[in-house]
Design an enzyme around this catalytic site. Sequence first.
Site, mmCIF file in Angstrom:
data_model
loop_
_atom_site.group_PDB
_atom_site.id
_atom_site.type_symbol
_atom_site.label_atom_id
_atom_site.label_comp_id
_atom_site.label_asym_id
_atom_site.label_seq_id
_atom_site.Cartn_x
_atom_site.Cartn_y
_atom_site.Cartn_z
ATOM 1 N N HIS A 1 8.580 7.841 -40.517
ATOM 2 C CA HIS A 1 9.702 8.010 -39.580
ATOM 3 C C HIS A 1 9.719 6.908 -38.514
ATOM 4 O O HIS A 1 9.922 7.192 -37.334
ATOM 5 C CB HIS A 1 9.694 9.411 -38.959
ATOM 6 C CG HIS A 1 8.481 9.752 -38.140
ATOM 7 N ND1 HIS A 1 7.861 10.984 -38.198
ATOM 8 C CD2 HIS A 1 7.785 9.046 -37.221
ATOM 9 C CE1 HIS A 1 6.841 11.011 -37.360
ATOM 10 N NE2 HIS A 1 6.767 9.843 -36.750
ATOM 11 N N GLU B 1 -0.427 12.350 -39.069
ATOM 12 C CA GLU B 1 0.903 12.907 -39.399
ATOM 13 C C GLU B 1 1.024 13.199 -40.895
ATOM 14 O O GLU B 1 1.826 14.033 -41.316
ATOM 15 C CB GLU B 1 2.019 11.922 -38.987
ATOM 16 C CG GLU B 1 2.243 11.840 -37.483
ATOM 17 C CD GLU B 1 3.332 10.832 -37.099
ATOM 18 O OE1 GLU B 1 3.792 10.895 -35.949
ATOM 19 O OE2 GLU B 1 3.714 9.975 -37.908
ATOM 20 N N HIS C 1 -1.060 4.613 -39.255
ATOM 21 C CA HIS C 1 -0.665 4.002 -37.989
ATOM 22 C C HIS C 1 -1.501 4.427 -36.813
ATOM 23 O O HIS C 1 -1.925 5.560 -36.696
ATOM 24 C CB HIS C 1 0.818 4.057 -37.695
ATOM 25 C CG HIS C 1 1.505 5.381 -37.505
ATOM 26 N ND1 HIS C 1 1.472 6.416 -38.391
ATOM 27 C CD2 HIS C 1 2.318 5.781 -36.502
ATOM 28 C CE1 HIS C 1 2.239 7.397 -37.955
ATOM 29 N NE2 HIS C 1 2.758 7.041 -36.801
ATOM 30 N N HIS D 1 8.053 14.631 -31.021
ATOM 31 C CA HIS D 1 7.237 13.746 -30.175
ATOM 32 C C HIS D 1 7.577 14.030 -28.707
ATOM 33 O O HIS D 1 8.185 13.189 -28.026
ATOM 34 C CB HIS D 1 7.519 12.280 -30.497
ATOM 35 C CG HIS D 1 7.279 11.890 -31.933
ATOM 36 N ND1 HIS D 1 8.128 12.241 -32.960
ATOM 37 C CD2 HIS D 1 6.288 11.175 -32.508
ATOM 38 C CE1 HIS D 1 7.662 11.743 -34.111
ATOM 39 N NE2 HIS D 1 6.556 11.099 -33.865
HETATM 40 C C1 DHB Z 1 6.191 4.408 -34.742
HETATM 41 C C2 DHB Z 1 5.801 5.411 -35.600
HETATM 42 C C3 DHB Z 1 5.800 6.725 -35.169
HETATM 43 O O1 DHB Z 1 5.393 7.752 -35.950
HETATM 44 C C4 DHB Z 1 6.230 7.040 -33.903
HETATM 45 O O2 DHB Z 1 6.293 8.335 -33.562
HETATM 46 C C5 DHB Z 1 6.610 6.033 -33.027
HETATM 47 C C6 DHB Z 1 6.589 4.723 -33.451
HETATM 48 C C7 DHB Z 1 6.235 3.014 -35.216
HETATM 49 O O3 DHB Z 1 5.998 2.764 -36.414
HETATM 50 O O4 DHB Z 1 6.558 2.114 -34.434
HETATM 51 FE FE FE Z 2 5.492 9.639 -35.137
#
Ligand code: DHB
Ligand code: FE
Length: 279
Positions: free
Chosen positions: A12, A240, A193, A59
């Site tokens: 996402h 996640e 991430h 979030h």
């Molecule tokens: C990014 C990914 C995320 O899951 C999020 O909540 C905010 C930013 C990103 O890839 O930049």
């Molecule tokens: Fe996220």
Amino acid sequence: MAEIVGGVGCSHVPAVGAALDNGKSGNEVWKPYFDTLPPAREWIEEKKPDVCIVVYNDHASAFSMQLIPTFTLGVAPEFQPADEGFGPRKVPTVEGDPDLAWHLAESLILDEFDMTIANEMDVDHGLTVPLSVMFGQPENWPTKVIPLAVNVVQFPPPTGHRCYMLGKALRRAIDSYPGAERVVVFGTGGMSHQLQGERAGLVNSEWDSQFMDNLVSNPAEQAQVPHVEYLREAGTEGVELVMWLIMRGAMNDSVEEVYRSIYVPTSNTSNGLIVLDNA
Ligand code: DHB
Ligand code: FE
């Protein structure tokens, strides 16, 4: 009875939504990424789902540190795109399916999953970006959507195993609904991430591909993987990915992998997409 016709695993990345919303998806930076999407979009168009159950995480948009439910089911007739600081995304209002959602709530809770019920809940990039990835920029979203929010922001999130079991309970709930709805389940978030700290920008594509392999072929084994492996191999926000196990639990034991891609970079995280058919 209602029927689950497929499952989608989808990151996402907010920048993907911003690229679409600001008319940049065709430029030289973004075109190579958006060129990867047509097979997934064609698949869902052919499947013609009536409802998508989108497992996602909020979030701190609808929820906050005051209130942190582990699993929340949205039963409202509609959900507005959330203002995450730059105004709400200019995407259609998300239309719910209160009848099916209340059936899910009843079935899941009596099946001993203590869902929080949301009659009002704005939906942030966690839900709207996967819809954009799969459906592009329609005037209205082509299906109804039932949001299923999972806390993966404040530790402890639910275990992968709990998520997988919730998916199986979701399957029982849908199988017992006396409608003719065609349902696609989305598991969203991930892939690797790490947004903050010394390891910010961590991308571990090898681990991401292995996660996808296991998701398809050994989901029960993947469900045993502890949080600490997600954190170590895929970064803090990589956790996640436990949400994809809810989608997988709702599918047949054996599924057909229709499509997969892992694309880097659309931000400093790994952007994955997988499409599974309940063939
Ligand atoms: C990014 C990914 C995320 O899951 C999020 O909540 C905010 C930013 C990103 O890839 O930049
Ligand atoms: Fe996220």
